[in-house]
Scaffold this motif. Structure first.
Motif, PDB file in Angstrom:
ATOM      1  N   GLU A   1      -2.913  21.269  -5.679  1.00 16.63           N
ATOM      2  CA  GLU A   1      -1.918  20.545  -6.470  1.00 16.63           C
ATOM      3  C   GLU A   1      -0.897  19.944  -5.522  1.00 16.63           C
ATOM      4  N   ILE A   2      -0.649  18.662  -5.649  1.00 17.51           N
ATOM      5  CA  ILE A   2       0.332  17.996  -4.806  1.00 17.51           C
ATOM      6  C   ILE A   2       1.283  17.183  -5.681  1.00 17.51           C
ATOM      7  N   ARG A   3       2.506  17.040  -5.204  1.00 19.72           N
ATOM      8  CA  ARG A   3       3.499  16.222  -5.889  1.00 19.72           C
ATOM      9  C   ARG A   3       3.670  14.935  -5.082  1.00 19.72           C
ATOM     10  N   LYS A   4       3.549  13.815  -5.742  1.00 17.53           N
ATOM     11  CA  LYS A   4       3.566  12.539  -5.028  1.00 17.53           C
ATOM     12  C   LYS A   4       4.023  11.419  -5.953  1.00 17.53           C
TER      13      LYS A   4
ATOM     14  N   GLN B   1      -3.588   2.584  -3.293  1.00 17.34           N
ATOM     15  CA  GLN B   1      -3.110   3.927  -2.968  1.00 17.34           C
ATOM     16  C   GLN B   1      -3.398   4.275  -1.512  1.00 17.34           C
ATOM     17  N   GLY B   2      -2.527   5.124  -0.958  1.00 11.49           N
ATOM     18  CA  GLY B   2      -2.773   5.650   0.377  1.00 11.49           C
ATOM     19  C   GLY B   2      -3.818   6.749   0.320  1.00 11.49           C
ATOM     20  N   ASP B   3      -4.050   7.376   1.443  1.00  7.58           N
ATOM     21  CA  ASP B   3      -5.038   8.447   1.536  1.00  7.58           C
ATOM     22  C   ASP B   3      -4.351   9.794   1.700  1.00  7.58           C
TER      23      ASP B   3
ATOM     24  N   GLU C   1      -0.102   8.428  -1.940  1.00  5.81           N
ATOM     25  CA  GLU C   1       0.863   7.875  -2.879  1.00  5.81           C
ATOM     26  C   GLU C   1       0.376   6.530  -3.423  1.00  5.81           C
ATOM     27  N   ALA C   2       0.756   6.244  -4.652  1.00 11.70           N
ATOM     28  CA  ALA C   2       0.428   4.956  -5.255  1.00 11.70           C
ATOM     29  C   ALA C   2       1.212   3.852  -4.552  1.00 11.70           C
ATOM     30  N   GLY C   3       0.625   2.669  -4.502  1.00  7.45           N
ATOM     31  CA  GLY C   3       1.320   1.540  -3.914  1.00  7.45           C
ATOM     32  C   GLY C   3       2.372   0.985  -4.863  1.00  7.45           C
TER      33      GLY C   3
ATOM     34  N   ARG D   1       0.832  -1.209   0.000  1.00  4.22           N
ATOM     35  CA  ARG D   1       0.000   0.000   0.000  1.00  4.22           C
ATOM     36  C   ARG D   1       0.864   1.256   0.000  1.00  4.22           C
ATOM     37  N   GLY D   2       0.404   2.271  -0.718  1.00  2.00           N
ATOM     38  CA  GLY D   2       1.126   3.541  -0.766  1.00  2.00           C
ATOM     39  C   GLY D   2       0.988   4.322   0.539  1.00  2.00           C
TER      40      GLY D   2
END
Length: 378
Positions: free
Chosen positions: A145-148, A249-251, A241-243, A121-122
């Motif tokens: 907008e977020i960078r992940k 994906q996380g939250d 973030e993606a797993g 899991r992310g």
């Protein structure tokens, strides 16, 4: 001659002002790049792996980082300024950052064929958002907008190059378990290369190093409910973030900070404001306009109103975030005394003062009655 240690911030490629998330993100990239399993028989890579592990161990610990910023590497030398203990094993740090439990070393260097085994899991993400009091009171929709770390477009999150095939893991021979010696003991644990699957992908995706995700910028729409207050936390499912390799994906957690207002102060669902009125209105009475979040409201000021007297405007506060009643607006009237009088104004006021007896200032009369012993001559 001893080799001079490099600056820990330089080792991780971050600035001295870097946040914990930036440090962790940089460490993850470098740890994957220089891990000994990915660079067999390369002593230089192993040394760099240990170096970035040591830098991460210091900069992610609040006390160690503060000591390092003050004393440099001398903080951890014998007689240095830090007393927090030594460094952790870089391999233990790697296990902790990339997941795993009970000593299981979960990496992704070869790529596992069994997606059910390695779909990690992310991470959850935090975003701090500032909103105005008006937005908090009535609710608002926002786009941030977020960078992940997000799904790799090249391999669609599989971590494999197109046309790659699964092969038996050379580290464990397909058993999914490896045996390591620790002193007099031999310990069997999940294979770090295939994560127990017994198979790996022979050609990991070059765009994401077989992880199935890369760093991207993305936009997320959020609905901020009416009545929200500072410190409230909103959860946006599956926007973290993606797993790893298609893992869930996380939250995303958004923490709300309501800006201070130039007119209103908030206390739970109630609002407070101060409204100045001339002393003539306080004495004679009249009407005054009071600001509310929805426009002005009129308040009737009775004759003889004293400074700081409070007037309640029901239902003009903030909506309760749980959908219950709405708070009130408390308007405090502040009597303003003229500061610049011309000759005629002064004369008229002096005439007025001579006409006023003690019955018009009962508070003053009561005060001097209670305090008369303090005005006696010594």
């Amino acid at each position: 001659m001893a080799t001079k240690k490099r600056d820990y911030y330089e080792v991780l490629g971050v600035t001295h002002e870097a946040s914990s998330e930036e440090i962790k993100r940089s460490y993850r990239k470098l740890a994957v790049k220089f891990h000994p399993d990915k660079n067999p028989d390369d002593a230089s890579s192993e040394e760099q792996f240990k170096e970035i592990g040591e830098a991460y161990d210091v900069l992610m610990d609040e006390d160690k980082r503060a000591a390092y910023d003050r004393f440099g590497h001398g903080a951890f030398a014998q007689g240095g300024g830090f007393r927090g203990g030594g460094f952790h094993d870089p391999f233990d740090i790697f296990r902790e950052v990339f997941g795993g439990g009970g000593g299981i070393f979960e990496t992704f260097f070869g790529g596992g064929a069994n997606r059910g085994e390695d779909r990690q899991r992310g991470s959850d993400l935090r975003y701090d958002m500032e909103i105005t009091l008006e937005e908090a009171a009535f609710g608002v929709e926002k786009e941030i907008e977020i960078r992940k770390l997000d799904t790799c477009d090249k391999c669609a999150g599989t971590g494999a190059e197109p046309g790659s095939r699964t092969i038996t893991c050379p580290s464990c021979g397909g058993r999914g378990q490896v045996i390591s010696s620790r002193g007099f003991f031999q310990v069997s644990q999940t294979c770090p290369r295939c994560r127990g699957a017994g198979k790996i992908i022979d050609k990991p995706c070059r765009a994401c190093d077989g992880e199935g995700r890369v760093e991207k910028s993305g936009r997320v729409k959020l609905k901020i409910p009416a009545g929200i207050s500072t410190g409230s936390r909103l959860r946006s499912s599956r926007n973290g973030e993606a797993g790893i390799r298609g893992g869930p994906q996380g939250d995303l957690y958004v923490v709300i900070h309501v800006q201070e207002h130039s007119v209103f102060q908030r206390d739970e669902d109630n609002l407070y404001c101060e409204v100045p009125i001339p002393f003539t209105m306080a004495a004679l009475g009249g009407d005054v306009d009071v600001p509310t979040l929805e426009g002005k409201a009129n308040v009737k000021v009775p004759a003889g109103t004293q400074s700081s007297q409070m007037f309640r405007l029901r239902g003009k506060g903030v909506i309760n975030v749980n959908g219950r009643d709405r708070g009130d607006l408390m308007a405090r009237l502040i009597v303003e005394v003229p500061t610049h009088l011309n000759g005629e104004q002064r004369q008229r006021l002096e005439e007025f003062a001579s006409l006023c007896g003690e019955e018009n200032t009962p508070m003053r009369k009561s005060f001097f009655e209670r305090a008369k012993e303090f005005f006696r001559d010594a």
